[in-house]
Design an enzyme around this catalytic site. Structure first.
Site, PDB file in Angstrom:
ATOM      1  N   ARG A  94      -3.069   3.372   0.029  1.00 18.49           N
ATOM      2  CA  ARG A  94      -2.684   4.760  -0.204  1.00 18.49           C
ATOM      3  C   ARG A  94      -3.366   5.199  -1.488  1.00 18.49           C
ATOM      4  O   ARG A  94      -3.503   4.392  -2.432  1.00 18.49           O
ATOM      5  CB  ARG A  94      -1.164   4.888  -0.390  1.00 18.49           C
ATOM      6  CG  ARG A  94      -0.348   4.796   0.891  1.00 18.49           C
ATOM      7  CD  ARG A  94      -0.479   6.046   1.754  1.00 18.49           C
ATOM      8  NE  ARG A  94       0.317   5.980   2.966  1.00 18.49           N
ATOM      9  CZ  ARG A  94      -0.123   5.539   4.143  1.00 18.49           C
ATOM     10  NH1 ARG A  94      -1.369   5.106   4.283  1.00 18.49           N
ATOM     11  NH2 ARG A  94       0.666   5.543   5.195  1.00 18.49           N
TER      12      ARG A  94
ATOM     13  N   GLU B 282      -4.981  13.984  -0.473  1.00  4.20           N
ATOM     14  CA  GLU B 282      -5.746  14.199   0.771  1.00  4.20           C
ATOM     15  C   GLU B 282      -5.423  15.566   1.360  1.00  4.20           C
ATOM     16  O   GLU B 282      -4.267  16.002   1.300  1.00  4.20           O
ATOM     17  CB  GLU B 282      -5.402  13.090   1.772  1.00  4.20           C
ATOM     18  CG  GLU B 282      -5.851  11.733   1.266  1.00  4.20           C
ATOM     19  CD  GLU B 282      -5.368  10.571   2.133  1.00  4.20           C
ATOM     20  OE1 GLU B 282      -4.753  10.811   3.186  1.00  4.20           O
ATOM     21  OE2 GLU B 282      -5.639   9.431   1.743  1.00  4.20           O
TER      22      GLU B 282
ATOM     23  N   HIS C 101      -9.514   8.788   5.512  1.00  2.00           N
ATOM     24  CA  HIS C 101      -8.266   8.154   5.960  1.00  2.00           C
ATOM     25  C   HIS C 101      -8.330   7.870   7.473  1.00  2.00           C
ATOM     26  O   HIS C 101      -7.537   8.417   8.247  1.00  2.00           O
ATOM     27  CB  HIS C 101      -7.058   9.012   5.620  1.00  2.00           C
ATOM     28  CG  HIS C 101      -5.768   8.245   5.626  1.00  2.00           C
ATOM     29  ND1 HIS C 101      -4.705   8.544   4.815  1.00  2.00           N
ATOM     30  CD2 HIS C 101      -5.368   7.161   6.348  1.00  2.00           C
ATOM     31  CE1 HIS C 101      -3.711   7.708   5.046  1.00  2.00           C
ATOM     32  NE2 HIS C 101      -4.097   6.849   5.991  1.00  2.00           N
TER      33      HIS C 101
HETATM   34  P1  NAP Z   1       3.056  -5.282   4.919  1.00  3.76           P
HETATM   35  O1  NAP Z   1       2.884  -6.322   5.973  1.00  3.76           O
HETATM   36  O2  NAP Z   1       4.419  -4.837   4.562  1.00  3.76           O
HETATM   37  O3  NAP Z   1       2.306  -5.824   3.599  1.00  3.76           O
HETATM   38  C1  NAP Z   1       2.447  -5.245   2.358  1.00  3.76           C
HETATM   39  C2  NAP Z   1       2.016  -6.248   1.295  1.00  3.76           C
HETATM   40  O4  NAP Z   1       1.990  -5.597   0.016  1.00  3.76           O
HETATM   41  C3  NAP Z   1       2.943  -7.438   1.168  1.00  3.76           C
HETATM   42  O5  NAP Z   1       2.182  -8.620   1.021  1.00  3.76           O
HETATM   43  C4  NAP Z   1       3.715  -7.168  -0.122  1.00  3.76           C
HETATM   44  O6  NAP Z   1       4.113  -8.394  -0.712  1.00  3.76           O
HETATM   45  C5  NAP Z   1       2.648  -6.444  -0.928  1.00  3.76           C
HETATM   46  N1  NAP Z   1       3.181  -5.626  -2.017  1.00  3.76           N
HETATM   47  C6  NAP Z   1       4.169  -4.699  -1.963  1.00  3.76           C
HETATM   48  N2  NAP Z   1       4.388  -4.190  -3.181  1.00  3.76           N
HETATM   49  C7  NAP Z   1       3.528  -4.805  -4.023  1.00  3.76           C
HETATM   50  C8  NAP Z   1       3.275  -4.725  -5.421  1.00  3.76           C
HETATM   51  N3  NAP Z   1       3.973  -3.894  -6.211  1.00  3.76           N
HETATM   52  N4  NAP Z   1       2.317  -5.520  -5.952  1.00  3.76           N
HETATM   53  C9  NAP Z   1       1.609  -6.366  -5.168  1.00  3.76           C
HETATM   54  N5  NAP Z   1       1.802  -6.492  -3.838  1.00  3.76           N
HETATM   55  C10 NAP Z   1       2.752  -5.728  -3.282  1.00  3.76           C
HETATM   56  O7  NAP Z   1       2.269  -3.962   5.303  1.00  3.76           O
HETATM   57  P2  NAP Z   1       0.922  -3.801   6.160  1.00  3.76           P
HETATM   58  O8  NAP Z   1       1.252  -3.650   7.588  1.00  3.76           O
HETATM   59  O9  NAP Z   1      -0.038  -4.870   5.753  1.00  3.76           O
HETATM   60  O10 NAP Z   1       0.445  -2.358   5.625  1.00  3.76           O
HETATM   61  C11 NAP Z   1       0.189  -2.166   4.261  1.00  3.76           C
HETATM   62  C12 NAP Z   1      -0.077  -0.713   3.933  1.00  3.76           C
HETATM   63  O11 NAP Z   1      -1.373  -0.340   4.367  1.00  3.76           O
HETATM   64  C13 NAP Z   1       0.817   0.335   4.602  1.00  3.76           C
HETATM   65  O12 NAP Z   1       2.087   0.437   3.985  1.00  3.76           O
HETATM   66  C14 NAP Z   1      -0.006   1.592   4.453  1.00  3.76           C
HETATM   67  O13 NAP Z   1       0.297   2.251   3.241  1.00  3.76           O
HETATM   68  C15 NAP Z   1      -1.442   1.072   4.417  1.00  3.76           C
HETATM   69  N6  NAP Z   1      -2.200   1.477   5.619  1.00  3.76           N
HETATM   70  C16 NAP Z   1      -3.264   2.316   5.490  1.00  3.76           C
HETATM   71  C17 NAP Z   1      -3.968   2.686   6.622  1.00  3.76           C
HETATM   72  C18 NAP Z   1      -5.159   3.594   6.532  1.00  3.76           C
HETATM   73  O14 NAP Z   1      -5.403   4.314   7.491  1.00  3.76           O
HETATM   74  N7  NAP Z   1      -5.923   3.539   5.471  1.00  3.76           N
HETATM   75  C19 NAP Z   1      -3.584   2.224   7.875  1.00  3.76           C
HETATM   76  C20 NAP Z   1      -2.504   1.377   7.962  1.00  3.76           C
HETATM   77  C21 NAP Z   1      -1.817   1.002   6.818  1.00  3.76           C
HETATM   78  P3  NAP Z   1       5.381  -8.464  -1.711  1.00  3.76           P
HETATM   79  O15 NAP Z   1       6.483  -7.706  -1.036  1.00  3.76           O
HETATM   80  O16 NAP Z   1       5.635  -9.938  -1.857  1.00  3.76           O
HETATM   81  O17 NAP Z   1       4.954  -7.843  -2.982  1.00  3.76           O
HETATM   82  C1  8YV Z   2      -2.662   6.669   9.961  1.00  2.36           C
HETATM   83  C2  8YV Z   2      -1.777   5.056   8.112  1.00  2.36           C
HETATM   84  O1  8YV Z   2      -3.871   7.319   9.680  1.00  2.36           O
HETATM   85  O2  8YV Z   2      -0.439   3.639   9.425  1.00  2.36           O
HETATM   86  C3  8YV Z   2      -0.609   4.175   8.326  1.00  2.36           C
HETATM   87  O3  8YV Z   2       0.157   3.976   7.375  1.00  2.36           O
HETATM   88  O4  8YV Z   2      -2.020   5.491   7.037  1.00  2.36           O
HETATM   89  C4  8YV Z   2      -2.705   5.362   9.237  1.00  2.36           C
HETATM   90  O5  8YV Z   2      -2.647   4.418  10.237  1.00  2.36           O
HETATM   91  C5  8YV Z   2      -1.538   7.586   9.748  1.00  2.36           C
HETATM   92  O6  8YV Z   2      -0.297   6.994   9.806  1.00  2.36           O
HETATM   93  C6  8YV Z   2      -1.598   8.754  10.715  1.00  2.36           C
HETATM   94  O7  8YV Z   2      -0.603   9.634  10.400  1.00  2.36           O
END
Ligand code: NAP
Ligand code: 8YV
Length: 319
Positions: free
Chosen positions: A230, A259, A277
């Site tokens: 994010r 964004e 994104h």
């Molecule tokens: P997840 O399985 O919950 O993993 C999150 C990781 O972040 C965990 O390892 C957690 O470990 C760590 N974390 C949380 N707070 C932290 C902190 N303060 N310092 C260091 N590490 C920390 O989630 P995920 O499915 O991998 O998704 C992660 C994130 O990716 C989503 O929440 C979303 O914001 C982002 N995302 C972006 C896109 C995009 O389109 N760019 C798409 C999908 C997801 P600990 O709890 O042990 O700290």
């Molecule tokens: C999407 C994301 O672009 O899953 C998330 O957290 O940031 C992305 O996969 C978004 O959720 C679409 O609204």
């Protein structure tokens, strides 16, 4: 199932909205038109949001019959989950189905910025190839990757990095000895020991500006920042400064603080790759996300078990 009245937040993905429209009465939320919401608020039982949606407690408070909030996205940092839980309204999201795509794009940004792929494409398209050479890139295979957030997506990025012969290290709040990767207790300590620092934590207050000027300084003039988490996780002003004065070598960015506005200073930087994104934006994954978000909505409306409630709802509502 009888038709329900669903409030849909702005910019929710059309595949999800289409599935909702086929079964329910859909009302598109316009934050600028209070009267529009007031006319339907008492009938709304489902709220559909996206990963970037902002759903404040004040909006939830206006919906007395609300039964479920179903988010199209794994991130839900814009949703006031404590307020929903206080009313026993579950919030759901779409984990796992997008993990591969986001990890793929993290590697894509890594390769693109290190090997100047976007620049090279422009070099050919603008007829520069016969006239001039291009600057050399940075070798990716065999280099050191650091992952901030070793969850579902972070672990998938680690797997891909290993296939490139990279060493993998990480930071999280809770160490994961089972991973077999080197652990650093802070982002700065990790940054000082890697070539590519990939950020993939949730957003929200808990991670706001986790990547600050000190972390960028530790990453150093040969280091690259990749952010697919994010925009809020990175201090964007500090990042622009670090890219301007050579504190770090470059960046690959899919997410931004405000964004769809991207700081203009980044637009012309040759050592930066920018994407809008789009880490989960493939036909296959967006369909899977829409299917899961819709299934959660249906379950929430029917009062049957939810497929993927967010962790806080699992823990605090016993789901
Ligand atoms: P997840 O399985 O919950 O993993 C999150 C990781 O972040 C965990 O390892 C957690 O470990 C760590 N974390 C949380 N707070 C932290 C902190 N303060 N310092 C260091 N590490 C920390 O989630 P995920 O499915 O991998 O998704 C992660 C994130 O990716 C989503 O929440 C979303 O914001 C982002 N995302 C972006 C896109 C995009 O389109 N760019 C798409 C999908 C997801 P600990 O709890 O042990 O700290
Ligand atoms: C999407 C994301 O672009 O899953 C998330 O957290 O940031 C992305 O996969 C978004 O959720 C679409 O609204």
């Amino acid at each position: 199932m009888p038709k329900s009245d669903i409030l849909v937040m702005p910019k929710v993905h059309p595949l999800y909205v289409a599935a909702l429209k086929a079964e329910h009465n859909v009302h598109e939320y316009n934050p600028a038109d209070a009267a529009d919401l007031a006319a339907v608020a008492s009938r709304i039982t489902g709220l559909a949001a996206g990963g970037e949606s902002v759903v404040p407690g004040a909006l939830i408070a206006q919906l007395p019959q609300l039964k479920v909030v179903s988010v199209f996205g794994v991130g839900y940092d814009g949703i006031d989950v404590p307020t929903a839980i206080a009313r026993r309204i579950p919030v759901t999201h779409t984990p796992d189905v997008l993990t591969d795509d986001v990890a793929d794009l993290a590697m894509g940004l890594t390769l693109s910025v290190a090997r100047n792929i976007a620049q090279a494409d422009q070099h050919v398209r603008t007829g520069q190839w016969p006239k001039a050479g291009m600057r050399l890139g940075r070798k990716v295979s065999g280099s050191r990757m650091g992952i901030v957030g070793l969850g579902r997506i972070g672990s998938a990025i680690a797997k891909r990095a290993q296939a490139f012969g990279m060493s993998v290290a990480y930071t999280t709040r809770t160490e994961r000895p089972d991973s077999g990767f080197a652990y650093y207790p802070s982002a700065a300590a990790l940054a000082a020991n890697v070539d590519f620092l990939v950020v993939i934590t949730p957003g929200g207050q808990g991670t706001k500006h986790l990547i600050n000027a000190d972390v960028l300084k530790a990453l150093g003039k040969h280091g690259y920042l990749i952010n697919v988490a994010r925009g809020s996780v990175v201090d964007e002003a500090a990042l622009v400064q670090a890219l301007t004065d050579g504190t770090i070598a470059g960046a690959g960015l899919d997410v931004f603080a405000d964004e769809p506005n991207v700081p203009q200073a980044l637009w012309t930087m040759p050592h930066v790759v920018l994407t809008p994104h789009m880490a989960s934006a493939t036909h296959q994954t967006r369909q899977a996300m829409a299917d899961l978000a819709f299934a959660n909505m249906q379950a929430g409306l029917a009062g049957t078990p939810l497929l993927t409630p967010v962790p806080e709802c699992r823990a605090q509502m016993g789901l």
